[in-house]
Scaffold this active site. Structure first.
Site, short mmCIF file in Angstrom:
data_model
loop_
_atom_site.label_atom_id
_atom_site.label_comp_id
_atom_site.label_asym_id
_atom_site.label_seq_id
_atom_site.Cartn_x
_atom_site.Cartn_y
_atom_site.Cartn_z
N GLY A 105 0.82 -1.20 0.00
CA GLY A 105 0.00 0.00 0.00
C GLY A 105 0.85 1.24 0.00
O GLY A 105 2.06 1.20 0.27
N GLY A 117 3.74 7.62 3.50
CA GLY A 117 4.74 6.58 3.28
C GLY A 117 4.21 5.36 2.57
O GLY A 117 3.03 5.25 2.24
N VAL A 131 3.72 1.22 2.45
CA VAL A 131 3.49 0.13 3.39
C VAL A 131 3.99 -1.18 2.79
O VAL A 131 3.70 -1.49 1.63
CB VAL A 131 1.99 0.00 3.72
N LYS A 188 4.94 0.39 7.79
CA LYS A 188 4.87 1.64 7.03
C LYS A 188 6.15 2.42 7.23
O LYS A 188 6.54 2.71 8.35
CB LYS A 188 3.68 2.45 7.51
N ASP A 221 -8.68 12.00 6.94
CA ASP A 221 -8.47 11.36 5.65
C ASP A 221 -9.24 10.05 5.59
O ASP A 221 -8.70 9.00 5.28
CB ASP A 221 -6.98 11.15 5.40
#
Ligand SMILES: *[C@@H]1O[C@H](CO)[C@@H](O)[C@H](O)[C@H]1NC(C)=O
Ligand SMILES: *[C@@H]1O[C@H](CO)[C@@H](O)[C@H](O)[C@H]1NC(C)=O
Ligand SMILES: *[C@@H]1O[C@H](CO)[C@@H](O)[C@H](O)[C@H]1NC(C)=O
Ligand SMILES: *[C@@H]1O[C@H](CO)[C@@H](O)[C@H](O)[C@H]1NC(C)=O
Ligand SMILES: *[C@@H]1O[C@H](CO)[C@@H](O)[C@H](O)[C@H]1NC(C)=O
Length: 793
Positions: free
Chosen positions: A518, A523, A525, A539, A631
């Site tokens: 991800g 950052g 992952v 992460k 978010d």
């Protein structure tokens, strides 16, 4: 106190004696002299030294220091409050079995108590510095008469027991070794406590002083013994049942528990960073330093933000007393006579709390009554006016104060402070408290305006390209209202074990950062397998310029957030510029990846909606810190093996560098395009309702199967297109008269005919409320949960 003030100036610099090549851990002869640089004992392992240490101009203290760290660390001092001069002073072993420290004119400035020794015991007395850092006086037959471990100064080393008769006392400042104002000790009930003790006042501040019964915070009370011990693995145990683990628990390293000059108790580990050995914090009692008493002195206000750290300021009409030292606080620039009814009035400060120093308290009074009480008491400097309720009946209580100490503002504090000031001469008005005031909405939530951004906003950050920009407002406060004080909100209950990893361990775990699973805020992952075989999502944060202590504090904060619908953090790594977070791995990836697949049937979708709402509600309302996610989007809702959702990336923006962000341009910040509430665009106050909005969009996406971003390609048209999408959904369905056919028109064709009509209607109704333009029309996350569950009964 005079001596310590004197030495504050004397002890401004320190230099360590040069170490000699021929070192011994045991004293040869009967004394160590300040003049002879070779008169230093070095433990057999070379890690600790004992000798005279320069603490200022011609001022020396006899000390034990740890010299494996890049900067030597003093762990014990004999005469911290009475340094001796650099000529003729010496530490001697007397035949009667005691140590004395004498100055140049032979006056004893420090001594140990002589044990009653028989003459055979009193032969061959030796002073030896052990590998543990303990300086002992013993004889060759194994009898020992004195241990430096029995009289600690500000530091407890592993295997050094703190007892009912010993205590830690902080030093005055980082440079001044003399006794400071903070003390760790066992009280009469043998409960381990922290105390602020200045020349003018004393006050207990740990465990939380609101907690009258320490039993409520897991302490055992009325103990017959008081003992506390730290072991090498980083486990601290106290006989009142207070325990904690270091974040790097298990690792074999040097550790020390120090009561720092700022009143915070911290555990440090020695770690190699870039080839040099440094101390890093692996536990601390307070993550909110304004809750440490006395820190800013009287008539002041402590504020903490994560960017600039702790700050002290004076109340209006007061000025700083001593510009070098906040512990003296502020003094008024005005004077008020005792018969002041005609000349004085009150200024109100919302959510400002001064702890302690009550003249008296008056229950169930009106504001006017409270003002009269204060006005008529000569000593009254102001009063706290606070609503309190025992569940059924509530009333306002009045606490007139004779001293204004421990002031700090917290939106969670349900009370106001009223300062008494002259009516004329100084013109006060409520708005002048601008920088002091927090703007809180009716529901006790934080909002902010541009001008208060500096104070309120720790930082916001723009990362990960244009898409992922987020502003997170976090008000880091431990719950301080009386009614919550027995909750697990206190920092010192932080015993969860967030593990600290080395960069090497995580590199190995991810096989060199190979498998990307991800890419999110801040950052990339990676999937990894930890040394204990747990599968983890790791992460790696982009650049983060944050200091290590702040990073650790934030990690602790995130680690404390614990909820079945929030992703669990297992650990972290911080090494130089490398900052990584280790999370539980979620088998089914993100909601975003699953939305388009047929695996997510209607029931799963509904459960995901409810779970996500619960997770966010916890973040907003229940946890000890008030966290906005900012978010919320399908990429940040992860699914476990049973398709249960867990919200990810909360609190994360706190950890990211703020360098990219200019306060002035914060209006440009936003969550991910498509999920962003209108407040961001119109530069309106940001509240938890921004998350509600984003959540509503996610619901709509789950129902329709359509991505709000999919409707447009151009950057510029984003708000318009996005609005169009919402309007489209809103317009298509008139919820009051919703009929099956209307619903069928908008829902994901994959679900056609396979859903519960009542629940679907409810979900759409809730979603549309959540995406209301005006934030006040949106429900809270808690309300969302209630609504979604209303059909379950
Ligand atoms: C610590 O002490 C030893 C022995 O005196 C000395 O060799 C070493 O250089 C010292 N280390 C530091 C960092 O001062
Ligand atoms: C420290 O205490 C913990 C908890 O009791 C234990 O697991 C650990 O082995 C101890 N470490 C050492 C070095 O004794
Ligand atoms: C660590 O070392 C790297 C290169 O070796 C250097 O760029 C960096 O500044 C160092 N960091 C610290 C904290 O010393
Ligand atoms: C407070 O006082 C008023 C009248 O003085 C009374 O009616 C009310 O019940 C009191 N409230 C409580 C909580 O005692
Ligand atoms: C009082 O508030 C007004 C604005 O409401 C401001 O212009 C004025 O400067 C304030 N007075 C003082 C003394 O700061």
């Amino acid at each position: 106190m005079d001596t310590s003030f004197f030495f504050l100036f004397l002890c401004l610099s320190q230099t360590l004696p040069l170490s000699s090549s021929n070192t011994f851990d045991t004293l040869r002869g009967t004394s160590l002299s300040v003049e002879n640089p070779n008169d230093i004992l070095v433990s057999a392992n070379g890690e600790y030294s004992a000798g005279f240490l320069s603490v200022g101009d011609n001022a020396f203290c006899f000390a034990i220091w740890f010299n494996k760290s890049t900067v030597s660390t003093v762990v014990w001092m004999a005469n911290r409050d009475g340094p001796v001069d650099g000529r003729g002073s010496q530490l001697s072993v007397l035949n009667e079995g005691k140590l004395i420290l004498t100055n140049s004119v032979g006056i004893t400035v420090w001594t140990t108590i002589a044990p009653a020794l028989t003459s055979s015991e009193a032969t061959n007395l030796q002073l030896q510095l052990l590998n543990t850092g303990n300086l002992v006086l013993h004889n060759s037959k194994g009898g020992s008469f004195w241990h430096s471990f029995d009289s600690p100064t500000d530091t407890l080393l592993p295997l050094q027991t703190l007892t009912m008769v010993s205590s830690l006392i902080s030093r005055r400042s980082q440079e001044d070794y003399s006794s400071g104002y903070y003390k760790l000790f066992f009280d009469n009930d043998n409960v381990l406590r922290l105390l602020f003790q200045s020349p003018t006042m004393t006050s207990l501040y740990w465990p939380d002083p609101w907690v009258e019964d320490p039993g409520l915070v897991g302490r055992s009370i009325y103990n017959t013994v008081g003992q506390a011990l730290l072991n090498d693995s980083g486990y601290f145990w106290s006989s009142d049942d207070f325990t904690f683990f270091a974040t790097d628990f298990g690792a074999v390293t040097h550790r020390r528990l120090t009561l720092d000059p700022d009143g915070n108790l911290r555990l440090y580990s020695l770690q190699k960073m870039n080839g040099s050995w440094d101390w890093v914090v692996t536990w601390q009692a307070f993550s909110q330093p304004c809750h440490i008493h006395g820190i800013c002195g009287p008539n002041s206000l402590c504020t903490y933000d994560h960017v600039s750290g702790r700050r002290c300021s004076c109340l209006q009409g007061f000025k700083m007393k001593d510009h070098t030292d906040w512990s003296y606080g502020c003094e008024p620039e005005f004077s008020l006579s005792c018969s002041r009814t005609d000349e004085a009035s009150f200024v109100q400060f919302e959510h400002l709390e001064y702890y302690g120093s009550d003249l008296y308290y008056h229950l169930n009074v009106t504001l006017q009554q409270c003002q009269d009480i204060c006005m008529n008491r000569c000593k009254c400097k102001g009063f706290q006016f606070k609503f309190s309720s025992d569940g059924t009946v509530g009333a306002y209580n009045c606490y007139p104060k004779f001293l204004l100490m421990n002031g700090h503002q917290s939106p969670n504090f349900e009370g106001d402070f009223y300062l008494i000031v002259p009516r004329i001469g100084l013109s006060y008005n409520k708005t002048t408290g601008e920088e002091l005031r927090l703007e809180c909405s009716k529901q006790q939530r934080i909002t902010y305006e541009n001008k208060t951004v500096k104070l309120l906003l720790w930082f916001a950050t723009a990362v990960g390209g244009i898409e992922v920009t987020c502003l997170v407002l976090v008000w880091l406060f431990l719950s301080r209202s009386r009614k919550d004080s027995n909750s697990a909100a206190q920092g010192y209950l932080l015993t969860n074990r967030i593990q600290r990893f080395t960069f090497d361990e995580l590199r190995k775990a991810t096989r060199g950062f190979k498998e990307v699973i991800g890419q999110g805020a801040g950052g990339i992952v990676y999937k990894g397998v930890l040394p204990d075989q747990r599968v983890a999502a790791i992460k790696r944060l982009n650049e983060a310029n944050q200091g290590e202590a702040e990073f650790l504090a934030e990690v602790n904060t995130i680690g404390m957030l614990n909820h079945m619908y929030l992703i669990e953090m297992w650990g972290y790594c911080v090494e130089g510029n490398h900052k990584l977070l280790v999370y539980e791995y979620m088998e089914h990836g993100s909601l975003a990846e699953n939305l388009s697949s047929s695996t997510l049937d209607w029931n799963k979708r509904f459960e995901i909606a409810v779970g996500t709402a619960k997770g966010l509600a916890y973040l907003h309302e229940e946890c000890l810190e008030w966290v906005l996610h900012c978010d919320v989007k399908p990429q940040n809702i992860l699914l476990d093996a049973n398709y249960q959702p867990k919200v990810a990336d909360f609190g994360l923006s706190k950890l990211l560098s703020r360098s990219a962000v200019d306060h002035l341009s914060f209006s440009k910040m936003r969550g991910t395009r498509g999920y962003m509430a209108p407040e961001w665009v119109y530069n309106l106050p940001i509240t938890s309702k921004v998350d509600v909005y984003s959540y509503g969009i996610v619901l709509l996406e789950m129902v329709t199967g359509k991505n709000p971003k999919g409707l447009h390609n151009s950057d510029s048209g984003e708000t318009r297109d996005h609005k169009r999408w919402v309007t489209l959904v809103r317009g298509t369905i008139d919820i009051e008269n919703a009929t099956m056919s209307w619903i069928e028109e908008i829902i994901d064709p994959m679900m056609a005919g396979k859903y519960d009509k009542a629940k679907m209607e409810l979900l759409i109704k809730v979603a549309l409320q959540c995406v209301a333009e005006d934030k006040d029309d949106r429900p809270t996350m808690n309300r969302v949960v209630e609504m979604l569950l209303s059909l379950e009964e």
